[in-house]
Design an enzyme around this catalytic site. Sequence first.
Site, PDB file in Angstrom:
ATOM      1  N   LYS A  13       0.829  -1.216   0.000  1.00 21.64           N
ATOM      2  CA  LYS A  13       0.000   0.000   0.000  1.00 21.64           C
ATOM      3  C   LYS A  13       0.862   1.265   0.000  1.00 21.64           C
ATOM      4  CE  LYS A  13      -1.936  -1.207   3.956  1.00 21.64           C
ATOM      5  NZ  LYS A  13      -1.203  -2.448   4.287  1.00 21.64           N
ATOM      6  N   ARG A  88     -10.186   0.294   8.674  1.00 25.27           N
ATOM      7  CA  ARG A  88      -9.678  -1.034   9.014  1.00 25.27           C
ATOM      8  C   ARG A  88     -10.665  -1.841   9.828  1.00 25.27           C
ATOM      9  NH1 ARG A  88      -3.934   0.109   8.764  1.00 25.27           N
ATOM     10  NH2 ARG A  88      -2.685  -1.490   9.702  1.00 25.27           N
ATOM     11  N   ARG A 127      12.165  -4.426   5.418  1.00 25.81           N
ATOM     12  CA  ARG A 127      11.791  -3.036   5.093  1.00 25.81           C
ATOM     13  C   ARG A 127      12.604  -2.026   5.886  1.00 25.81           C
ATOM     14  NH1 ARG A 127       5.678  -1.211   5.442  1.00 25.81           N
ATOM     15  NH2 ARG A 127       5.815  -2.320   7.427  1.00 25.81           N
ATOM     16  N   ARG A 160      10.853   0.007  11.334  1.00 25.05           N
ATOM     17  CA  ARG A 160       9.702   0.216  12.218  1.00 25.05           C
ATOM     18  C   ARG A 160       9.755  -0.759  13.380  1.00 25.05           C
ATOM     19  NH1 ARG A 160       4.467   0.524   8.354  1.00 25.05           N
ATOM     20  NH2 ARG A 160       3.592  -0.655  10.090  1.00 25.05           N
ATOM     21  N   ARG A 171      -0.399  -8.524  13.789  1.00 23.58           N
ATOM     22  CA  ARG A 171      -0.934  -7.603  12.774  1.00 23.58           C
ATOM     23  C   ARG A 171      -1.751  -8.381  11.736  1.00 23.58           C
ATOM     24  NH1 ARG A 171       4.523  -4.923  11.032  1.00 23.58           N
ATOM     25  NH2 ARG A 171       3.259  -3.774   9.519  1.00 23.58           N
TER      26      ARG A 171
HETATM   27  P1  AP5 Z   1       4.861  -1.428   1.971  1.00 18.57           P
HETATM   28  O1  AP5 Z   1       4.378  -0.824   0.686  1.00 18.57           O
HETATM   29  O2  AP5 Z   1       5.586  -0.524   2.911  1.00 18.57           O
HETATM   30  O3  AP5 Z   1       3.664  -2.199   2.708  1.00 18.57           O
HETATM   31  P2  AP5 Z   1       2.286  -1.666   3.291  1.00 18.57           P
HETATM   32  O4  AP5 Z   1       1.180  -2.367   2.576  1.00 18.57           O
HETATM   33  O5  AP5 Z   1       2.249  -0.177   3.324  1.00 18.57           O
HETATM   34  O6  AP5 Z   1       2.374  -2.337   4.736  1.00 18.57           O
HETATM   35  P3  AP5 Z   1       2.356  -1.719   6.213  1.00 18.57           P
HETATM   36  O7  AP5 Z   1       3.179  -2.656   7.044  1.00 18.57           O
HETATM   37  O8  AP5 Z   1       2.714  -0.286   6.220  1.00 18.57           O
HETATM   38  O9  AP5 Z   1       0.853  -1.901   6.557  1.00 18.57           O
HETATM   39  P4  AP5 Z   1       0.190  -1.971   7.924  1.00 18.57           P
HETATM   40  O10 AP5 Z   1      -1.202  -1.954   7.524  1.00 18.57           O
HETATM   41  O11 AP5 Z   1       0.611  -3.102   8.772  1.00 18.57           O
HETATM   42  O12 AP5 Z   1       0.790  -0.697   8.704  1.00 18.57           O
HETATM   43  P5  AP5 Z   1       0.194   0.748   9.016  1.00 18.57           P
HETATM   44  O13 AP5 Z   1       1.307   1.694   9.002  1.00 18.57           O
HETATM   45  O14 AP5 Z   1      -1.002   1.024   8.190  1.00 18.57           O
HETATM   46  O15 AP5 Z   1       5.804  -2.668   1.587  1.00 18.57           O
HETATM   47  C1  AP5 Z   1       6.432  -3.460   2.563  1.00 18.57           C
HETATM   48  C2  AP5 Z   1       7.851  -3.839   2.102  1.00 18.57           C
HETATM   49  O16 AP5 Z   1       7.769  -4.670   0.943  1.00 18.57           O
HETATM   50  C3  AP5 Z   1       8.720  -2.655   1.705  1.00 18.57           C
HETATM   51  O17 AP5 Z   1      10.036  -2.873   2.130  1.00 18.57           O
HETATM   52  C4  AP5 Z   1       8.618  -2.601   0.175  1.00 18.57           C
HETATM   53  O18 AP5 Z   1       9.799  -2.069  -0.406  1.00 18.57           O
HETATM   54  C5  AP5 Z   1       8.416  -4.068  -0.179  1.00 18.57           C
HETATM   55  N1  AP5 Z   1       7.503  -4.240  -1.329  1.00 18.57           N
HETATM   56  C6  AP5 Z   1       6.382  -3.515  -1.603  1.00 18.57           C
HETATM   57  N2  AP5 Z   1       5.784  -3.992  -2.729  1.00 18.57           N
HETATM   58  C7  AP5 Z   1       6.535  -5.034  -3.149  1.00 18.57           C
HETATM   59  C8  AP5 Z   1       6.434  -5.948  -4.261  1.00 18.57           C
HETATM   60  N3  AP5 Z   1       5.418  -5.855  -5.167  1.00 18.57           N
HETATM   61  N4  AP5 Z   1       7.365  -6.913  -4.399  1.00 18.57           N
HETATM   62  C9  AP5 Z   1       8.403  -7.011  -3.499  1.00 18.57           C
HETATM   63  N5  AP5 Z   1       8.557  -6.172  -2.428  1.00 18.57           N
HETATM   64  C10 AP5 Z   1       7.632  -5.192  -2.264  1.00 18.57           C
HETATM   65  O19 AP5 Z   1      -0.349   0.548  10.523  1.00 18.57           O
HETATM   66  C11 AP5 Z   1       0.543   0.390  11.608  1.00 18.57           C
HETATM   67  C12 AP5 Z   1      -0.230   0.320  12.916  1.00 18.57           C
HETATM   68  O20 AP5 Z   1      -0.928   1.549  13.145  1.00 18.57           O
HETATM   69  C13 AP5 Z   1      -1.330  -0.754  12.992  1.00 18.57           C
HETATM   70  O21 AP5 Z   1      -0.811  -2.001  13.395  1.00 18.57           O
HETATM   71  C14 AP5 Z   1      -2.279  -0.148  14.034  1.00 18.57           C
HETATM   72  O22 AP5 Z   1      -1.792  -0.332  15.358  1.00 18.57           O
HETATM   73  C15 AP5 Z   1      -2.215   1.335  13.720  1.00 18.57           C
HETATM   74  N6  AP5 Z   1      -3.257   1.756  12.747  1.00 18.57           N
HETATM   75  C16 AP5 Z   1      -3.040   2.295  11.506  1.00 18.57           C
HETATM   76  N7  AP5 Z   1      -4.204   2.563  10.888  1.00 18.57           N
HETATM   77  C17 AP5 Z   1      -5.186   2.186  11.749  1.00 18.57           C
HETATM   78  C18 AP5 Z   1      -6.609   2.190  11.675  1.00 18.57           C
HETATM   79  N8  AP5 Z   1      -7.257   2.650  10.569  1.00 18.57           N
HETATM   80  N9  AP5 Z   1      -7.304   1.710  12.740  1.00 18.57           N
HETATM   81  C19 AP5 Z   1      -6.682   1.256  13.858  1.00 18.57           C
HETATM   82  N10 AP5 Z   1      -5.330   1.221  13.981  1.00 18.57           N
HETATM   83  C20 AP5 Z   1      -4.597   1.675  12.937  1.00 18.57           C
HETATM   84 ZN    ZN Z   2       2.225   1.266   4.931  1.00 13.89          ZN
END
Ligand code: AP5
Ligand code: ZN
Length: 213
Positions: A13, A88, A127, A160, A171
């Site tokens: 994402k 979410r 990452r 992170r 997660r």
């Molecule tokens: P990347 O693109 O960074 O992945 P992502 O989908 O953004 O994954 P996240 O880990 O950021 O998602 P998340 O939902 O767990 O975290 P968030 O910050 O939202 O890619 C990952 C890696 O893979 C990178 O190194 C990239 O280079 C590589 N990559 C990407 N695409 C690739 C491909 N096609 N092929 C190979 N490699 C690839 O949330 C964090 C925390 O915040 C949650 O746990 C929760 O506690 C809180 N939170 C956030 N939003 C909410 C909400 N709405 N409600 C409640 N709590 C929330």
């Molecule tokens: Zn992300």
Amino acid sequence: KRLILVGPPGSGKGTQSPIIKDEYCLCHLATGDMLRAAVAAKTPLGIKAKEAMDKGELVSDDLVVGIIDEAMKKPSCQKGFILDGFPRTVVQAEKLDEMLAKQGTKIDKVLNFAIDDAILEERITGRWIHPSSGRTYHTKFAPPKVPGIDDVSGEPLIQRKDDTAEVLKSRLEAFHRQTEPVINYYNKKDVVAQLHAEKSPKDVTAEVLKSLS
Ligand code: AP5
Ligand code: ZN
């Protein structure tokens, strides 16, 4: 365009968001990035959110709905936005619909980053991010020019705190239990585009742009 990106941790994402943002001149609202900034700045919001985030659990609906409500008022978001990591839970999706209904708008498309859980550990543990810009790297799949250093600013990259194999398990559990129902919620509205998120970043970009054209 008003878009939602939904998918498990590591599904891509945050990697695809800047590309979509530039292509359509949208604002990028990532609740995870906003929460991490609040934790780093030790704001009241950050202090409330930290414990759940460190454990890989979701932060309360009220907190994140408040952040999004505030952020969507920014002038740069009036033309359209990308919601990355929100909603979410079904409660968050319902609240979002209420907010948009008040403005007489609605979600145009939900991009579902569908991917097998087994691929995600390698993506998450490799990452590295540049916190101030949100730029994302991967030791194997998207290495920076100099290890540990951001290509653009020359500043150090960090990992992170929740990017461990252990926290990833929680997660993923939160994703399957609380966020998958959100995909069903939007399926009923017929706005979901299914992506093959296990493909290469370039191939995923091509699918994204096709689904939005
Ligand atoms: P990347 O693109 O960074 O992945 P992502 O989908 O953004 O994954 P996240 O880990 O950021 O998602 P998340 O939902 O767990 O975290 P968030 O910050 O939202 O890619 C990952 C890696 O893979 C990178 O190194 C990239 O280079 C590589 N990559 C990407 N695409 C690739 C491909 N096609 N092929 C190979 N490699 C690839 O949330 C964090 C925390 O915040 C949650 O746990 C929760 O506690 C809180 N939170 C956030 N939003 C909410 C909400 N709405 N409600 C409640 N709590 C929330
Ligand atoms: Zn992300």
